[in-house]
Scaffold this active site. Structure first.
Site, PDB file in Angstrom:
ATOM      1  N   THR A 172      -3.084   4.500   2.736  1.00 10.34           N
ATOM      2  CA  THR A 172      -3.953   5.074   3.760  1.00 10.34           C
ATOM      3  C   THR A 172      -3.125   5.889   4.747  1.00 10.34           C
ATOM      4  O   THR A 172      -1.968   5.575   4.972  1.00 10.34           O
ATOM      5  CB  THR A 172      -4.654   3.903   4.493  1.00 10.34           C
ATOM      6  OG1 THR A 172      -5.627   3.366   3.617  1.00 10.34           O
ATOM      7  CG2 THR A 172      -5.308   4.320   5.798  1.00 10.34           C
ATOM      8  N   ARG A 200     -18.569  -0.293  -0.682  1.00  9.11           N
ATOM      9  CA  ARG A 200     -17.741  -1.049   0.277  1.00  9.11           C
ATOM     10  C   ARG A 200     -17.176  -0.101   1.357  1.00  9.11           C
ATOM     11  O   ARG A 200     -16.649   0.955   1.059  1.00  9.11           O
ATOM     12  CB  ARG A 200     -16.598  -1.742  -0.454  1.00  9.11           C
ATOM     13  CG  ARG A 200     -15.637  -2.532   0.467  1.00  9.11           C
ATOM     14  CD  ARG A 200     -14.409  -1.725   0.838  1.00  9.11           C
ATOM     15  NE  ARG A 200     -13.377  -2.503   1.504  1.00  9.11           N
ATOM     16  CZ  ARG A 200     -12.281  -1.987   2.054  1.00  9.11           C
ATOM     17  NH1 ARG A 200     -12.087  -0.689   2.007  1.00  9.11           N
ATOM     18  NH2 ARG A 200     -11.382  -2.749   2.626  1.00  9.11           N
ATOM     19  N   GLY A 202     -14.552  -0.052   4.597  1.00 11.63           N
ATOM     20  CA  GLY A 202     -13.467  -0.850   5.169  1.00 11.63           C
ATOM     21  C   GLY A 202     -13.360  -0.697   6.674  1.00 11.63           C
ATOM     22  O   GLY A 202     -14.336  -0.375   7.363  1.00 11.63           O
ATOM     23  N   ASP A 203     -12.166  -0.898   7.176  1.00  8.14           N
ATOM     24  CA  ASP A 203     -11.911  -0.839   8.616  1.00  8.14           C
ATOM     25  C   ASP A 203     -11.723   0.592   9.123  1.00  8.14           C
ATOM     26  O   ASP A 203     -11.940   0.870  10.302  1.00  8.14           O
ATOM     27  CB  ASP A 203     -10.622  -1.604   8.925  1.00  8.14           C
ATOM     28  CG  ASP A 203      -9.436  -0.977   8.169  1.00  8.14           C
ATOM     29  OD1 ASP A 203      -9.527  -0.881   6.932  1.00  8.14           O
ATOM     30  OD2 ASP A 203      -8.464  -0.566   8.822  1.00  8.14           O
ATOM     31  N   THR A 223      -3.596   0.417   9.178  1.00  3.76           N
ATOM     32  CA  THR A 223      -3.667   0.445   7.718  1.00  3.76           C
ATOM     33  C   THR A 223      -3.456  -0.969   7.207  1.00  3.76           C
ATOM     34  O   THR A 223      -2.828  -1.784   7.866  1.00  3.76           O
ATOM     35  CB  THR A 223      -2.587   1.386   7.141  1.00  3.76           C
ATOM     36  OG1 THR A 223      -2.493   1.155   5.727  1.00  3.76           O
ATOM     37  CG2 THR A 223      -1.225   1.141   7.745  1.00  3.76           C
ATOM     38  N   GLY A 224      -3.972  -1.247   6.007  1.00  2.00           N
ATOM     39  CA  GLY A 224      -3.781  -2.572   5.422  1.00  2.00           C
ATOM     40  C   GLY A 224      -5.086  -3.126   4.876  1.00  2.00           C
ATOM     41  O   GLY A 224      -5.995  -2.367   4.522  1.00  2.00           O
ATOM     42  N   GLY A 226      -8.414  -4.060   4.877  1.00  2.00           N
ATOM     43  CA  GLY A 226      -9.462  -3.642   5.788  1.00  2.00           C
ATOM     44  C   GLY A 226     -10.370  -4.733   6.314  1.00  2.00           C
ATOM     45  O   GLY A 226     -10.760  -4.708   7.487  1.00  2.00           O
TER      46      GLY A 226
END
Ligand code: ASP
Length: 301
Positions: A172, A200, A202-203, A223-224, A226
């Site tokens: 990301t 889906r 994410g964050d 990042t990571g 989510g």
């Protein structure tokens, strides 16, 4: 007023062979944003320009080269925020946009903060942004990874377009900037987690989770994993801690919070209202680059 810019190319684990490509992309993204800040342009333009560069490159998980859903499609999320007035723009689950961050910036200038799916794509055409064939956003590397997974070779090492060995990684991208008027901005763009379910989100397009900016304190792009970033509102955790702590301490404590509450993994880049930069991650590695006025650029991957 000082200017400063930091970009990241995701937290995760990167095979050695990919590191030079990642570094090159991070340096290019930093340069694109830096050029604008140097000319007196605003922080929002700088973070959008930096992220657009990485959305164009297949070594990152955003725009062209995004990771694929378990059905083999691209579905991207992106968000931006300005610290002056807390303005937000984000898009989620878009498939026909080459530069989701550009569309997110258009949303920021509209009456909404987050548009998803086909509605976001209709909005793009209203704003004059071209729609692309979703297949054109799939890189050969991602296609090969997906095909290998279909054959049951999940996590298997594969070769990329240049014939080098690669693995599934999270790449990301994001950027944070301080402009010479003292305003901050944060931007994040992603194809999301590999093999996610269709639909889906994410964050990355969630304000306070994937990004946050407040001129009084600082700006963050995350990042990571989510789901854990969203549950812990990681970007906001880091920015709000600047009220009490140094940038380094704020980044570290926010990550500790995520780890303690959700057992998640993530990374973030942070810029304070004074232009101090901090990067933190609890994954194996994280790619980033930054520059402050009067200093040379630092690129790490
Ligand atoms: N945070 C992104 C997501 O969960 C993925 C990433 O940062 O690599 O969608």
């Amino acid at each position: 007023m000082t200017i400063a810019l930091a970009v990241h190319g995701g937290a995760g684990s990167v095979p050695e062979e990919l590191i030079p490509y990642r570094k090159e992309g991070l340096a290019q993204a930093l340069e694109a944003g830096w050029q604008l800040l140097g000319k007196g342009k605003d922080a929002l333009s700088a973070v959008v320009a930096a992220v657009e560069v990485m959305e164009s490159l297949p070594q990152f998980n955003a725009g062209y080269g995004s990771s694929l859903t378990d059905e083999g499609r691209v579905e991207m999320d992106a968000g931006v925020m300005t610290g002056d007035g807390l303005h937000v723009g984000a898009v989620a689950a878009v498939s026909r946009i080459a530069h989701p961050i550009r569309l997110a910036a258009e949303v920021l200038h509209s009456r909404h903060i987050l548009l998803a799916g086909s509605g976001a794509e209709t909005f793009a055409t209203i704003r004059g942004l071209p729609l692309v064939d979703p297949a054109d956003l799939i890189s050969r590397r991602r296609q090969r990874l997906w095909e290998a997974r279909q054959r049951g070779e999940q996590g298997a090492a594969l070769t990329d377009d240049a014939g080098k060995t690669i693995q599934v990684v999270q790449d990301t991208v994001g950027a944070v900037a301080l402009d010479n008027a003292g305003h901050l901005a944060a931007a994040t763009s992603t194809g999301g987690m590999s093999w996610k379910s269709p639909g889906r989100i994410g964050d990355s397009p969630i304000v306070g989770a994937g990004f946050y900016a407040d001129d009084a304190l600082g700006a963050v792009s995350t990042t990571g994993w989510g789901e854990t970033i969203a549950r812990s509102l990681l970007a906001y955790q880091a920015v709000s801690r600047l009220e009490q702590y140094t940038p380094e301490e704020s980044a570290r404590r926010a990550l500790q919070f995520l780890e303690r509450k959700t057992q998640g993994w993530a990374g973030l880049v942070l810029i304070s209202a004074k232009g101090e930069i901090s990067v933190a991650w609890n994954t194996k590695t994280m790619g980033y680059a930054y520059r402050r006025e009067g200093e040379a650029a630092t690129v790490y991957s």
